[in-house]
Design a protein around this motif. Structure first.
Motif, PDB file in Angstrom:
ATOM      1  N   LYS A 121      31.799 -37.826  44.170  1.00 39.28           N
ATOM      2  CA  LYS A 121      33.963 -37.662  43.428  1.00 39.28           C
ATOM      3  C   LYS A 121      33.719 -36.612  42.878  1.00 39.28           C
ATOM      4  CE  LYS A 121      36.761 -39.830  39.861  1.00 39.28           C
ATOM      5  NZ  LYS A 121      37.087 -38.762  39.664  1.00 39.28           N
TER       6      LYS A 121
ATOM      7  N   GLY B 285      36.029 -32.550  41.826  1.00 37.03           N
ATOM      8  CA  GLY B 285      36.284 -32.270  40.165  1.00 37.03           C
ATOM      9  C   GLY B 285      35.140 -32.651  38.927  1.00 37.03           C
TER      10      GLY B 285
ATOM     11  N   GLY C  25      32.898 -30.912  37.667  1.00 35.46           N
ATOM     12  CA  GLY C  25      31.605 -30.030  37.622  1.00 35.46           C
ATOM     13  C   GLY C  25      30.316 -30.365  38.281  1.00 35.46           C
TER      14      GLY C  25
ATOM     15  N   LEU D 197      33.212 -32.521  31.011  1.00 33.68           N
ATOM     16  CA  LEU D 197      34.428 -32.358  30.498  1.00 33.68           C
ATOM     17  C   LEU D 197      34.893 -33.141  29.434  1.00 33.68           C
ATOM     18  CD1 LEU D 197      35.677 -32.099  34.250  1.00 33.68           C
ATOM     19  CD2 LEU D 197      36.431 -30.476  32.687  1.00 33.68           C
TER      20      LEU D 197
ATOM     21  N   PRO E 134      31.381 -29.866  27.005  1.00 34.87           N
ATOM     22  CA  PRO E 134      32.714 -30.259  26.835  1.00 34.87           C
ATOM     23  C   PRO E 134      33.547 -29.391  27.732  1.00 34.87           C
ATOM     24  CG  PRO E 134      31.685 -27.823  25.120  1.00 34.87           C
ATOM     25  CD  PRO E 134      30.577 -28.184  26.485  1.00 34.87           C
ATOM     26  N   VAL E 135      34.503 -29.696  27.170  1.00 34.11           N
ATOM     27  CA  VAL E 135      36.391 -28.508  27.663  1.00 34.11           C
ATOM     28  C   VAL E 135      35.875 -27.481  27.241  1.00 34.11           C
ATOM     29  CG1 VAL E 135      38.794 -28.787  28.176  1.00 34.11           C
ATOM     30  CG2 VAL E 135      37.331 -30.664  28.187  1.00 34.11           C
TER      31      VAL E 135
ATOM     32  N   LEU F 131      34.325 -21.502  31.246  1.00 31.58           N
ATOM     33  CA  LEU F 131      33.366 -22.176  32.165  1.00 31.58           C
ATOM     34  C   LEU F 131      34.676 -21.470  33.457  1.00 31.58           C
ATOM     35  CD1 LEU F 131      31.885 -25.196  31.159  1.00 31.58           C
ATOM     36  CD2 LEU F 131      30.947 -22.614  31.729  1.00 31.58           C
ATOM     37  N   ARG F 132      35.822 -22.021  33.192  1.00 28.47           N
ATOM     38  CA  ARG F 132      37.053 -21.446  34.464  1.00 28.47           C
ATOM     39  C   ARG F 132      37.102 -19.756  34.268  1.00 28.47           C
ATOM     40  NH1 ARG F 132      41.336 -25.191  32.434  1.00 28.47           N
ATOM     41  NH2 ARG F 132      39.618 -27.387  32.870  1.00 28.47           N
TER      42      ARG F 132
ATOM     43  N   SER G  34      34.883 -18.264  36.205  1.00 29.08           N
ATOM     44  CA  SER G  34      34.385 -19.058  37.670  1.00 29.08           C
ATOM     45  C   SER G  34      35.281 -17.653  38.405  1.00 29.08           C
ATOM     46  CB  SER G  34      34.462 -20.142  38.450  1.00 29.08           C
ATOM     47  OG  SER G  34      36.552 -20.196  37.944  1.00 29.08           O
TER      48      SER G  34
END
Ligand SMILES: Nc1ncnc2c1ncn2[C@@H]1O[C@H](COP(=O)(O)OP(=O)(O)O)[C@@H](O)[C@H]1O
Ligand SMILES: [Mg+2]
Length: 262
Positions: free
Chosen positions: A10, A12, A14, A188, A217-218, A222-223, A226
């Protein structure tokens, strides 16, 4: 060298984030790490500032020699990253032509294993970010690895995808000498949502022996990491996401020790 793959069919969930977070923490600890981008989308390659659409040389080159790997080629393909101790074997869009090939017929199943064997003395650790399809590239990732992490997004549909990944693994294990040990990594995770809580419960019941007992965790940091092109721990060493990945790394390293004792 220890070789780990991060895979799930899958998208998306992570995978790329997990690969880079773990590589970053290993590098912070003084390990020499090579990260391998086997996803034709090249997210890991882009993350580190290289454009998979315009790279002339990439992991694709390794597959152009009928299953043998010319001496020196893997080392020549390596690119720098944001971290001085992490080298990148990049992806390029050309890899997409391999993704759907049937692994049995092509004789290309061990190209990455052979390539990493050439880098054995130069690195302590390799982490392979895998494509979402079962084809030559996924087979290469799993065949080259000693341990597998399967990130699973904690939402309702994720468990179906995980079943598919686990049966893929069972199929691949038939052609390995030893079954590939794997760890399911809930990602997530948002404890305010029913979906996250109930998925975690389902995973605990269905995979008690393979589930990492915590979760990632969300964490928007982390975003942000990136976007900055830095490993999560370079970007913010104290973020909740990095704390969780540090615990995951410890768990995966202790799996290795347990396997060596057994
Ligand atoms: N724990 C997390 N918290 C917040 N965002 C995350 C987390 N993990 C991944 N992301 C973001 O979700 C998106 C998909 O993650 P990615 O690692 O690229 O997944 P995959 O490689 O499985 O497709 C990316 O934008 C990434 O920054
Ligand atoms: Mg990815």
């Amino acid at each position: 060298m220890r070789v780990w793959a991060v895979a799930n069919q899958k998208g998306g969930v992570g995978k790329t984030t997990t690969s880079i977070a773990l590589a970053g923490l290993l590098a912070d600890a003084g390990k020499r790490v090579v990260v391998v981008d086997l996803d034709p989308h090249g997210s890991m390659t882009s993350y580190f500032g290289h454009d998979p659409d315009s790279l002339e040389h990439s992991a694709f080159d390794l597959f152009q020699h009928q299953g043998s790997v010319p001496q020196g080629l893997p080392g020549q393909l390596l690119l720098p990253t944001s971290h001085p101790s992490i080298a990148l074997l990049p992806s390029s869009t050309a890899l997409a032509t391999l993704e759907r090939q049937s692994p049995g017929q092509s004789g290309l199943g061990l190209v990455i294993a052979k390539s990493l064997a050439q880098l054995w003395d130069d690195f302590d650790h390799a982490i392979i970010d895998s494509p979402p399809l079962l084809g030559v590239l996924m087979v290469n990732a799993l065949a080259a690895s000693q341990q597998l992490a399967i990130p699973v997004q904690t939402e309702f549909l994720a468990v179906k995808g995980l079943e598919r990944m686990v049966s893929t693994l069972a199929m691949i294990n038939r052609s390995r000498k030893q079954a590939l040990p794997y760890t399911i990594v809930p990602t997530l995770f948002d404890r305010r949502t029913q979906a996250s809580l109930s998925t975690l419960r389902t995973l605990r019941n269905a995979y008690p022996d393979h589930l990492w007992p915590a979760y990632i965790p969300v964490d928007t940091r982390l975003r942000d990491a990136s976007r900055a092109g830095q490993t999560p721990s370079q970007f913010d060493d104290k973020s909740r996401g990095v704390l969780a990945y540090r615990a995951l790394l410890k768990h995966l390293l202790s799996n290795e020790l347990a396997a060596q004792v057994a």
